[in-house]
Design an enzyme around this catalytic site. Structure first.
Site, PDB file in Angstrom:
ATOM      1  N   ASP A  65       0.806  -1.224   0.000  1.00 16.03           N
ATOM      2  CA  ASP A  65       0.000   0.000   0.000  1.00 16.03           C
ATOM      3  C   ASP A  65       0.837   1.271   0.000  1.00 16.03           C
ATOM      4  O   ASP A  65       0.385   2.305  -0.492  1.00 16.03           O
ATOM      5  CB  ASP A  65      -1.003   0.004   1.153  1.00 16.03           C
ATOM      6  N   ASP A 478       4.397   1.635  13.230  1.00 14.60           N
ATOM      7  CA  ASP A 478       3.640   0.374  13.323  1.00 14.60           C
ATOM      8  C   ASP A 478       4.347  -0.748  14.062  1.00 14.60           C
ATOM      9  O   ASP A 478       3.696  -1.535  14.743  1.00 14.60           O
ATOM     10  CB  ASP A 478       3.228  -0.137  11.933  1.00 14.60           C
TER      11      ASP A 478
END
Length: 887
Positions: A65, A478
């Site tokens: 992505d 993340d």
């Protein structure tokens, strides 16, 4: 050069202009050749699509992505990045919303690129095309944006090559732009005017940020190759649309007309549409949302293409109270087409579920089953030996296990040539197996392993390279970050105790580099007693958390004093604070704006800096108070750093240029020739030089690239090239103080890149004279005991009321290596060590002894190490005699 063409199609309106974009910037700046590699982490982000070529074995692609696209290398079982040529001007091209591999001419591959459909990405999307499996590309610009990192990005594939006439491609577009077609191998495109439904679903149509209001639109295209002969465009094509009442359309005349597929299920979105041409079934995996983070209900359907009959074949139907998930990842075993698999789109607890059927969905088995709660039985076992950090340091209680089988499993693919091989994407990596058929053996287990070598998808927020210890410490989005002791090996574990979801800032004490600090983010509601700041006294191997002031929800930036005696922290949205020691308590810093970027002077432990709103702030009392300097013209936001070894030497990067100060920010000189910069960092000086190499992500001669200066910014060398641009690189940047020329570069989705010179040796003439005007006065060097092989030098550090800090350097003075050392001294008063790093202390009364730690006892001739400590006591006066004895 732009070329504008109009192509008239029989059944399509003419709307698209074809454009070929220039991919090779030109610069007059001299270059220095480099070899670049990734610092290995393996994975680290969401992989929404894995695409197997249906006619060439082992030709596999993965799309991400924010991190571009990759091609599988079977010989090394690793992934090769394909979009590293994407530069800052087109950084959104690293968001790949769909990818198609040509089943006829397998050298051809296509990618639909563009990261955001709202204002975050300034550019429209594009269709990229390659005739050499992605080694080189051409691009056709689209008249609208694409969203490789928008909601619904795991649906698909929206880009597809006609298996009968590979000149023809279809592409499903978002946000009302409908269905598009090319008849010339993707060079030009036109909207299919006859296609009736562009898709109406949005997760939150009222989202003011324009993110959740994104409409995924037309989300997959599936051909029925039986409907025409080779060389003739396929007549029957199925198309998936993000519309809960009208989610599947079909043409039987090659796209001239389209109709809603009769009798189709309603109420859900078809994430996937996969056709079994042997048995004549179209399968749908549906969910109540576009994903990839959510989905609470869904079904699996089978459509008989010959009769038009729909059959619900959900392993757990949406009508069941046990269905708390949608379905997405869907695949057929092409060697045994009656075998199909589907994955839960989201099943956070206790884990994702894979379902497998060997009778076209009539019956199913699960990858795991409940036995007696909370226990489960498993048809698989996981081997994460190669990537042990995938446990995330967790130790969950049953029924949860670590590592998790996965999450966000939108892509699940069985190799069309090998029924035993399967790959699937998760929010953290690619997993796979090479003995999948053990699933069907009674009592058997198949083995799942990471298959992400070479695929590096982390977003890098900060990097530090201290002068001793591990060469690199990373702060990542993340997955927190790592201590990298070997750049070419996957580190065993990410930061834990505490674990940050994202590490926003890192620093080390320049003169005591084993002292480190990090700040970061996590969901406060999940861990209300944890702090957003953590400390290490052993070079990042172990961490402990400090306290924090009220109201902190995000890490912001943090800085360590040059000697590690204190810290300044600017949490996001909270007044900056400072602490003496390791964050046991914090006091507000006066005069420094909220959300300022903070850095420390690398020489004077009492000096800190802040940058905010185009002004530079300085503290000379350890962060207690800051004053604004007279300097003007600085960027309103940017990055800045202080040069090790020279007090007050600062560099500021930001819009408009690059600035340098040699007087603690009282004034700045704008560096000539640089019109914009993203970040700046420092590494070991060139041979013959006495000023550190300066690295910058900057724009020179109109080219944004990675540059190095060996003469204090007077001249620059471009050290990346047009094939290595890595999108919007530079949020993190540093050189290596131990290896001349080595640079560490953070990217937004391509992980950490490190580069080393490959050109001939260089020698420079010193042109900058460094000065160290702010070093604390060292106590006298103690003469080693006669006959010993090591000496110890005690250096007094910062003193505060009731306590102080000091550092002791140990050097091997003998002619042979030693395997350990012991340092001893006697205090003159009531001093007592409270904390010591890089050694093992023992104190009885006033007598102190310190032996080496396990990692710093081996010293070759002339080699040295150090340890530091904090202590209580009325005076910090150094001991009269300090003795070192080799072990």
């Amino acid at each position: 050069m732009r070329k504008r063409l109009f192509v008239m199609l029989t059944t399509a309106a003419v709307l698209l202009v074809a454009a070929v974009v220039r991919m090779s910037p030109v610069s007059a700046v001299a270059s220095d050749p480099y070899a670049y590699k990734n610092v290995r982490i393996d994975g680290g982000g969401f992989v929404p699509g894995i695409i197997f070529n249906q006619t060439e074995r082992n030709l596999i692609y993965a799309r991400t992505d924010i991190g571009g696209a990759y091609r599988w290398n079977q010989s090394t079982k690793s992934w090769t990045p394909l979009l590293d040529w994407v530069g800052w001007d087109k950084w959104g091209y690293n968001g790949v919303i769909s990818l198609a591999t040509d089943p006829v001419q397998t050298n051809r591959v296509y990618a639909a690129v563009g990261m955001y459909t709202n204002s975050w990405d300034p550019n429209n999307g594009a269709i990229l095309r390659s005739t050499d499996k992605g080694d080189t590309w051409q691009a056709t610009a689209l008249p609208f944006k694409l969203g490789g990192n928008m909601p619904g990005r795991g649906m698909g594939e929206a880009l597809s090559v006609d298996p009968n006439d590979n000149r023809v491609l279809y592409f499903g577009a978002p946000n009302g732009n409908g269905l598009w077609r090319s008849t010339d191998y993707g060079a030009t495109w036109a909207k299919v005017a006859s296609f009736p439904n562009p898709g109406n679903y949005a997760q939150d149509p009222a989202d003011p940020n324009g993110y959740l209001s994104h409409k995924p639109g037309v989300v997959w295209v599936t051909y029925d190759p039986r409907s025409s002969t080779k060389g003739t465009a396929t007549k029957t094509i199925y198309v998936g649309v993000a519309d809960k009442e009208n989610t599947v359309y079909r043409t039987t005349d090659g796209g001239a007309t389209w109709s809603r597929l009769a009798g189709q299920p309603t109420g859900y979105l078809a994430h996937k549409g996969v056709l079994d041409t042997v048995n004549g079934y179209l399968y749908l995996a549906t969910s109540d949302t576009g994903g990839p983070y959510d989905g609470a209900k869904g079904d699996v359907w089978r459509y008989a293409t010959a009769t038009g009959t729909w059959t619900q074949i959900s392993p757990v139907p949406s009508s069941s109270a046990d269905d708390h998930f949608g379905y997405s990842g869907l695949t057929i075993d092409r060697q045994n087409p009656g075998t199909i698999m589907v994955a839960t789109q989201i099943s956070w607890w206790p884990d994702v579920i894979f379902f497998r059927s060997t009778d076209s969905g009539a019956t199913w088995t699960r990858v795991w089953d409940w036995t007696s709660y909370p226990n489960r039985s498993f048809r698989y076992k996981m081997d994460i030996t190669e990537n042990p950090w995938l446990t995330f340091g967790g130790n969950p209680q049953p029924p949860e296990v670590t590592p998790k089988l996965g999450w966000m499993t939108e892509s699940l693919e069985i190799d069309p040539f090998d029924s035993n091989r399967m790959m699937y994407g998760t929010g953290a990596t690619i997993y796979g197996t090479e003995n999948l058929k053990q699933w069907d053996v009674s009592g058997g287990q198949f083995t799942i392993k990471p298959m992400a070598k070479g695929l590096e998808e982390t977003a890098v927020l900060d990097l530090i390279s201290p002068p001793s210890g591990a060469p690199l410490i990373s702060g990542l989005g993340d997955i927190g970050g790592f201590r990298h002791t070997n750049l070419d090996a996957v580190p065993p574990m990410l930061f834990t105790q505490p674990n940050f979801t994202s590490t926003t800032s890192l620093d080390y004490a320049e003169k005591s580099p084993s002292i480190m600090v990090r700040a970061g983010n996590f969901t406060d509601a999940d861990r209300p007693n944890d702090s957003h700041v953590a400390f290490s006294t052993d070079g990042g191997a172990n961490w402990f958390q400090g306290s924090e002031p009220g109201g902190v929800n995000e890490g912001g930036t943090v800085a360590a004093a040059a000697d590690g005696s204190r810290f300044v922290w600017a949490p996001k949205g909270v007044t900056p604070v400072y602490s003496v020691g390791y964050g046991n308590s914090w006091q507000q810093a006066s005069g420094l704006p909220t959300d300022a970027v903070v850095e420390s002077d690398r020489v004077n432990p009492m000096k800190f800096y802040g940058l905010s709103g185009g002004r530079l702030y300085v503290s000379t009392n350890g962060g207690a108070t800051f004053t604004t300097t007279a300097a003007t013209g600085l960027p309103t936001s940017g990055k800045f750093k202080a040069v090790p070894g020279i007090e007050g030497d600062l560099w500021v990067a930001g819009d408009g240029g690059l600035w340098h100060s040699t007087n603690s920010g009282t004034s700045f000189t704008k560096v000539s020739g640089i019109t914009k910069s993203v970040n700046v960092g420092f590494g070991k000086a060139a041979p013959g030089g006495n000023y550190m190499a300066v690295f910058a992500v900057a724009t020179i001669d109109g080219v944004t690239g990675l540059y190095r200066s060996d003469d204090g910014g007077s001249s620059w060398l471009r050290i990346n090239d047009d094939k290595h641009q890595w999108g919007n690189m530079g949020e993190a940047l540093t050189g290596d103080p131990r290896v001349y020329g080595r640079v560490y570069l953070g990217t937004n989705g391509r992980g950490i890149i490190y580069g080393d010179r490959t050109g001939p040796p260089v020698t420079v003439t010193p042109s900058v004279t460094p000065t160290d005007t702010g070093s604390p006065t060292a106590s006298p060097t103690v003469t080693p005991t006669a006959g010993t092989g090591c000496t110890a030098t005690y250096k007094a550090g910062t003193q505060w009321q009731g306590g102080f800090q000091a550092e002791v350097s140990v050097q091997n003075t003998g002619s042979s290596a030693i395997t350990g050392w012991k340092v001893t001294w006697t205090w003159s008063g009531d001093q007592k060590i409270t904390q010591l790093w890089n050694g093992a202390p023992s104190q009885t009364g006033a007598n102190v002894s310190v032996t080496n730690a396990g990692y710093n006892g081996n010293l070759g001739p002339n080699a040295s190490t150090s340890f530091g400590f904090t202590a209580t006591g009325a005076t910090s006066t150094p001991p009269t005699t300090v003795t070192c004895t080799p072990a």
